[in-house]
Write a protein that holds these residues in place. Structure first.
Motif, PDB file in Angstrom:
ATOM      1  N   GLU A   1      81.928 -47.054 -66.260  1.00  0.00           N
ATOM      2  CA  GLU A   1      81.265 -46.735 -64.993  1.00  0.00           C
ATOM      3  C   GLU A   1      79.937 -46.014 -65.207  1.00  0.00           C
ATOM      4  OE1 GLU A   1      84.425 -46.198 -65.528  1.00  0.00           O
ATOM      5  OE2 GLU A   1      85.532 -47.226 -63.938  1.00  0.00           O
ATOM      6  N   LEU A   2      79.859 -45.230 -66.296  1.00  0.00           N
ATOM      7  CA  LEU A   2      78.594 -44.519 -66.541  1.00  0.00           C
ATOM      8  C   LEU A   2      77.477 -45.532 -66.743  1.00  0.00           C
ATOM      9  CD1 LEU A   2      79.627 -41.588 -68.893  1.00  0.00           C
ATOM     10  CD2 LEU A   2      79.165 -41.533 -66.465  1.00  0.00           C
TER      11      LEU A   2
ATOM     12  N   HIS B   1      75.760 -35.851 -69.896  1.00  0.00           N
ATOM     13  CA  HIS B   1      74.770 -35.231 -70.784  1.00  0.00           C
ATOM     14  C   HIS B   1      73.514 -34.809 -70.033  1.00  0.00           C
ATOM     15  CE1 HIS B   1      73.845 -39.411 -70.349  1.00  0.00           C
ATOM     16  NE2 HIS B   1      72.689 -39.281 -70.930  1.00  0.00           N
TER      17      HIS B   1
ATOM     18  N   PHE C   1      80.855 -44.372 -57.384  1.00  0.00           N
ATOM     19  CA  PHE C   1      82.043 -44.882 -58.055  1.00  0.00           C
ATOM     20  C   PHE C   1      83.258 -43.999 -57.786  1.00  0.00           C
ATOM     21  CE2 PHE C   1      78.506 -46.715 -60.183  1.00  0.00           C
ATOM     22  CZ  PHE C   1      78.927 -47.959 -60.613  1.00  0.00           C
TER      23      PHE C   1
ATOM     24  N   PHE D   1      76.605 -38.540 -65.018  1.00  0.00           N
ATOM     25  CA  PHE D   1      76.262 -38.546 -66.444  1.00  0.00           C
ATOM     26  C   PHE D   1      76.520 -37.167 -67.051  1.00  0.00           C
ATOM     27  CE2 PHE D   1      72.985 -41.639 -64.700  1.00  0.00           C
ATOM     28  CZ  PHE D   1      73.803 -42.732 -64.908  1.00  0.00           C
TER      29      PHE D   1
ATOM     30  N   GLU E   1      77.560 -48.675 -65.708  1.00  0.00           N
ATOM     31  CA  GLU E   1      77.355 -49.417 -64.458  1.00  0.00           C
ATOM     32  C   GLU E   1      76.532 -48.603 -63.470  1.00  0.00           C
ATOM     33  OE1 GLU E   1      81.355 -52.197 -64.510  1.00  0.00           O
ATOM     34  OE2 GLU E   1      81.357 -50.393 -63.299  1.00  0.00           O
ATOM     35  N   ALA E   2      76.797 -47.287 -63.425  1.00  0.00           N
ATOM     36  CA  ALA E   2      76.017 -46.421 -62.548  1.00  0.00           C
ATOM     37  C   ALA E   2      74.549 -46.488 -62.944  1.00  0.00           C
ATOM     38  CB  ALA E   2      76.529 -44.990 -62.621  1.00  0.00           C
ATOM     39  N   ALA E   3      74.288 -46.481 -64.254  1.00  0.00           N
ATOM     40  CA  ALA E   3      72.906 -46.553 -64.726  1.00  0.00           C
ATOM     41  C   ALA E   3      72.263 -47.885 -64.313  1.00  0.00           C
ATOM     42  CB  ALA E   3      72.852 -46.385 -66.233  1.00  0.00           C
ATOM     43  N   TRP E   4      73.035 -48.987 -64.397  1.00  0.00           N
ATOM     44  CA  TRP E   4      72.495 -50.288 -63.980  1.00  0.00           C
ATOM     45  C   TRP E   4      72.105 -50.259 -62.510  1.00  0.00           C
ATOM     46  CZ3 TRP E   4      77.146 -53.531 -66.181  1.00  0.00           C
ATOM     47  CH2 TRP E   4      77.133 -53.430 -67.576  1.00  0.00           C
ATOM     48  N   THR E   5      72.981 -49.677 -61.669  1.00  0.00           N
ATOM     49  CA  THR E   5      72.668 -49.684 -60.239  1.00  0.00           C
ATOM     50  C   THR E   5      71.489 -48.767 -59.936  1.00  0.00           C
ATOM     51  OG1 THR E   5      74.191 -47.887 -59.739  1.00  0.00           O
ATOM     52  CG2 THR E   5      75.074 -50.107 -59.586  1.00  0.00           C
TER      53      THR E   5
ATOM     54  N   VAL F   1      71.987 -43.601 -71.542  1.00  0.00           N
ATOM     55  CA  VAL F   1      73.292 -43.043 -71.184  1.00  0.00           C
ATOM     56  C   VAL F   1      74.294 -43.130 -72.337  1.00  0.00           C
ATOM     57  CG1 VAL F   1      75.265 -43.283 -69.644  1.00  0.00           C
ATOM     58  CG2 VAL F   1      72.948 -43.492 -68.744  1.00  0.00           C
TER      59      VAL F   1
END
Lengths: 283, 357
Positions: A180-181, B89, B81, B87, A183-187, A199
């Motif tokens: 999900e980290l 970091h 989500f 994140f 995927e969150a970055a993609w969105t 990330v």
């Protein structure tokens, strides 16, 4: 009174199998620890002791910190060169293992592709062929392509040895980073590559460093391929194997200590990642 | 700000059909909740809209533009989500500003926007912290702030409250509604919690086995369920269903005759919500099995001709187990369903007196 006695007897009866199990466990641990530590202790004591103390018995519990043996070892012809070679080969092995192992580990962790399990197995199978079996054909091949007696040639062989561990350590590392980290970055505007860079990589960096150090140690400790494939550009292990036979005892101990100390320190630094590789602890 | 148009979207995972030709349109600024049990395809549909999953068939348009070939970053969406995906970091500030930084917006502008959304979600004092130093509720706020900071055309939320404890969920639900009303962002929100769906949604799309079975405002979904599934899935306790047998123009339900029943080929089923029953002189007569006081109401479970039948009744009515209770449906609240397909056929509009016995 009687009832108290019975309960006590019952309690001790119940406790007995557990305590005897604990005893077996404890002695096993002591034996294993001694198995590893006693040789290291003898090596260090003799390397740090004076030349005379090497043959003395019983050993002093605390070494004398006489650096004569080590100084002699450092000045022995060929040692600095071999040490440099060892560092170069191990460094190159580390870079290659990360460069090839990280993408492979990422693919194993993130993508479901046909043959993923076969690939995982094949990675491990590279360790199934004993090196002595491969040594002769490898040497012939290396001579043919001009890689014999070169740092890069040896580093390639060591990379092959280190790769299974590098791939599996990094696969479990990437698996531990939630998808999900990414995927969150993609969105939020990242491409697959920039999401990895911004990330995944920062989160994976300590583990990647650990895998790299592990590859370094594997190369640093490797004797057989180094002895077979190099003549002029010997690494420290190959050099010691060749020349120690005819060397005085203090030199042998000094060489042994110089070999194992970096390996020990590195392994100690990355131990928690090695545990996670075998599934003992997850973090 | 944009509308969403989903046409004939289907998704197969190997031989498993997760979505069957789904159609859904969401108006600009509308808040649509995808409601369904796990495995109903609601998260898959959301991920297809986000671009995290590719549809096997069909098209997705956002703001009149086909997006189904585009990666998530080119769709003008933001997503929250289920497990927050803050994140670890980065500080809270960098998390919220992440999307803005990706758009190469000047630092001063990022600072201003981050502070504005952080203010909306009351997390200004957390901006310097890391995710590990936050509680679940605070992480949730960061995740929402991060999504809102980029001022997306469409906000997608995947069960954002399901990891919070009950009290916090209630609090966040109300707050979320306020924040989203203020931002007027087109929102698709996935949940399996019907109360959450009803309290938040302009429109609820109920999903079942990879299909949207009804998409309508909450009161309509509640009072006029399109299928038997919707009736049983929404509402707690669920709708009562009884088999009906045709008799002339009408149909007999649990021994009682309704004079008018819809003309259709298949067998009929009768549905009534437990809240829509009241004591009457004539109606369904059943033996009371259990009485559960629920504070303002009491839940009465009856045995009605061998079927379990539930009614939510006023507290002042004295009911004891073993008694016989006669209940009649409130006017306009009972429905006929097709017993085989489950489709809703008609409402029973008149308070039909029961004839015969």
């Amino acid at each position: 009174m009687t009832s108290l006695a019975t309960t006590e007897a019952e309690a001790s009866a119940r406790a007995e199998p557990r305590s005897s199990g604990r005893l077996v466990m404890a002695s096993a641990v002591i034996v294993l620890v001694a198995w590893v530590l006693v040789p290291i202790y003898l090596l260090v004591v003799n390397a740090l002791g004076s030349v005379a103390a090497v043959t003395a018995w019983p050993k002093a519990l605390v070494p004398e910190f006489d650096l004569a043996s080590l100084a002699f070892f450092a000045n022995y012809a060929g040692v600095p060169r071999a040490l440099l070679n060892s560092f170069l080969v191990a460094g190159l092995t580390m870079v290659l293992s990360i460069g090839l192992g990280a993408p492979a580990g990422y693919a194993l962790a993130r993508f479901r592709f046909p043959g993923a399990n076969l690939f995982r197995l094949a990675v491990l199978m590279t360790r199934a062929f004993p090196l002595p079996l491969l040594a002769l054909p490898l040497t012939v091949l290396f001579i043919r392509v001009g890689l014999d007696d070169t740092i890069i040639g040896l580093a390639l062989v060591h990379t092959t040895l280190a790769m299974p561990f590098a791939v599996l350590i990094m696969a479990s590392l990437f698996m531990s980073i939630p998808e999900e980290l990414e995927e969150a970055a993609w969105t939020l505007g990242c491409s697959r590559l920039s999401a990895f860079r911004k990330v995944v990589l920062p989160l994976a960096l300590p583990g990647i460093a650990a895998a790299g150090i592990f590859a370094f140690v594997i190369s640093w400790n490797e004797v057989f391929a180094a002895a077979v494939l190099t003549i002029e550009n010997k690494t420290l292990t190959a050099f010691l194997l060749q020349s120690l036979d005819v060397s005085p005892l203090p030199l042998k101990f000094a060489g042994g200590a110089v070999l194992i100390v970096p390996a020990l320190l590195f392994l100690f630094a990355v131990r928690k990642y090695l545990f996670s590789l075998w599934g003992i602890a997850n973090r | 700000m944009a509308d969403i148009d989903i046409r004939q979207v289907a998704k197969r995972f190997g031989s498993h059909q997760a979505l069957h030709a789904v159609d859904l349109t969401v108006a600009d600024g509308e808040f649509v909740v995808l409601l369904g049990a796990s495995g109903s395809g609601k998260t898959t549909l959301l991920r297809i809209i986000a671009g995290l999953e590719t549809a096997s068939e069909g098209t997705v348009s956002i703001g009149g533009r086909r997006v189904d070939g585009l990666p998530p970053r080119r769709r003008g969406i933001a997503m929250v989500f289920q497990n927050y995906a803050v994140f670890p970091h980065m500080t809270v500030f960098d998390n919220i500003g992440f999307g803005l930084a990706m758009q190469k917006i000047p630092a001063a502008e990022i600072e201003r926007k981050v502070r504005r959304v952080a203010g909306m979600l009351h997390i200004e004092e957390l901006l310097k912290r890391y995710s590990g130093q936050l509680s679940g509720g605070q992480r949730q706020r960061v995740a929402v702030a991060r999504a809102l900071a980029v001022e997306p055309a469409v906000l997608l939320m995947d069960e954002p409250l399901s990891n919070l404890d009950a009290l916090l969920r209630l609090e966040m639900r109300a707050e979320l509604k306020g924040v989203l009303q203020e931002s007027r962002t087109t929102t698709i929100y996935v949940t399996h919690d019907q109360v959450e769906a009803m309290s938040l949604a302009d429109r609820i799309a109920v999903m079942h086995e990879g299909r949207i079975v009804q998409a309508a405002p909450a009161p309509e979904v509640y009072h006029h369920p399109a299928t038997r599934f919707v009736g049983s899935f929404i509402g707690n306790p669920p709708m009562n269903f009884l088999p009906a047998s045709r008799e002339g123009q009408g149909a007999r339900v649990a021994g009682h005759l309704f004079r008018h029943a819809p003309a259709s080929d298949g067998a009929l089923a009768f549905g009534i919500r437990p809240e829509d029953l009241a004591p009457a002189g004539e109606g369904f007569a059943g033996r009371v099995k259990v009485v559960e006081p629920l504070g303002p109401h009491q839940l009465v479970t009856m045995d009605l001709a061998g079927h379990l039948f539930r009614a939510v009744l006023d507290n002042d009515l004295a009911v004891r187990p073993g008694e016989t209770l006669v209940l009649a449906p409130r006017p306009g609240r009972a429905r006929w369903f097709d017993a085989d397909s489950g489709a809703s056929l008609a409402e029973i509009t008149q308070p039909e007196p029961v004839t015969g016995a």
